[in-house]
Write a protein that holds these residues in place. Sequence first.
Motif: not given
Length: 218
Positions: A91-100
């Motif tokens: 459910l969380s971002g795998r990369t900084v880009t996904e989190e953004a």
Amino acid sequence: MLTIYGVYRSRASRNYWMAGELGIPFVSVPVIQGYRLDDPTAADAPLNTLSPEFLAVNPTGLIPCIDDGGFVMKESLAINLYLARKHGGPLSGRTVTEEAEMLQWTMWAATEVEPHAVKIILLDKSAAESEQGRLTIRAATKALRKAFALLDKRLAATGHVVGDRFTVADLNLAEVFRYTMSQKELFDVAANVKAWLAACQARPAFKTMFEARLKEPE
């Protein structure tokens, strides 16, 4: 231990769903909205958003809020982003880009979609008795057409908001778009949104949350 303050018939539903998806234990402290009570300050009033006990936890007097081992946080969508970041997993971002991207889409839902969507769900039951209510819902529905078209295009590739899996972004947006479900015309021209929302709500954690929501008085 995570403590969630708020009833299921509130935006706390988002956090109860999220905790279920993550499989983390939590304590639920039902805090009802003060406006739903004749006298929220009465000595025998149930715990509500104007109760001194709750205001000591969250001075804004808004639900939901959480206490996660002494860290107190409010704002339902932000809480979910925090829980995803803390507990990790798909459910969380795998990369900084996904989190953004998850943050970007959540902010979009909060600022561009929810202000219109909430008018629909708040007025839906009484709109038939009020010409002004019907006009307000009509205007909100019209304003949401662009948002539905944008999300429909986004979902066309993988059926998810971010990446190729169900994430906190899907959950956050699904809870905002749930407010619009009475407006069939929006979904009729956004097949991807319709299928995506149905898939989100078919998840076991959503069903568990919604069953608890239905058991609460309106």
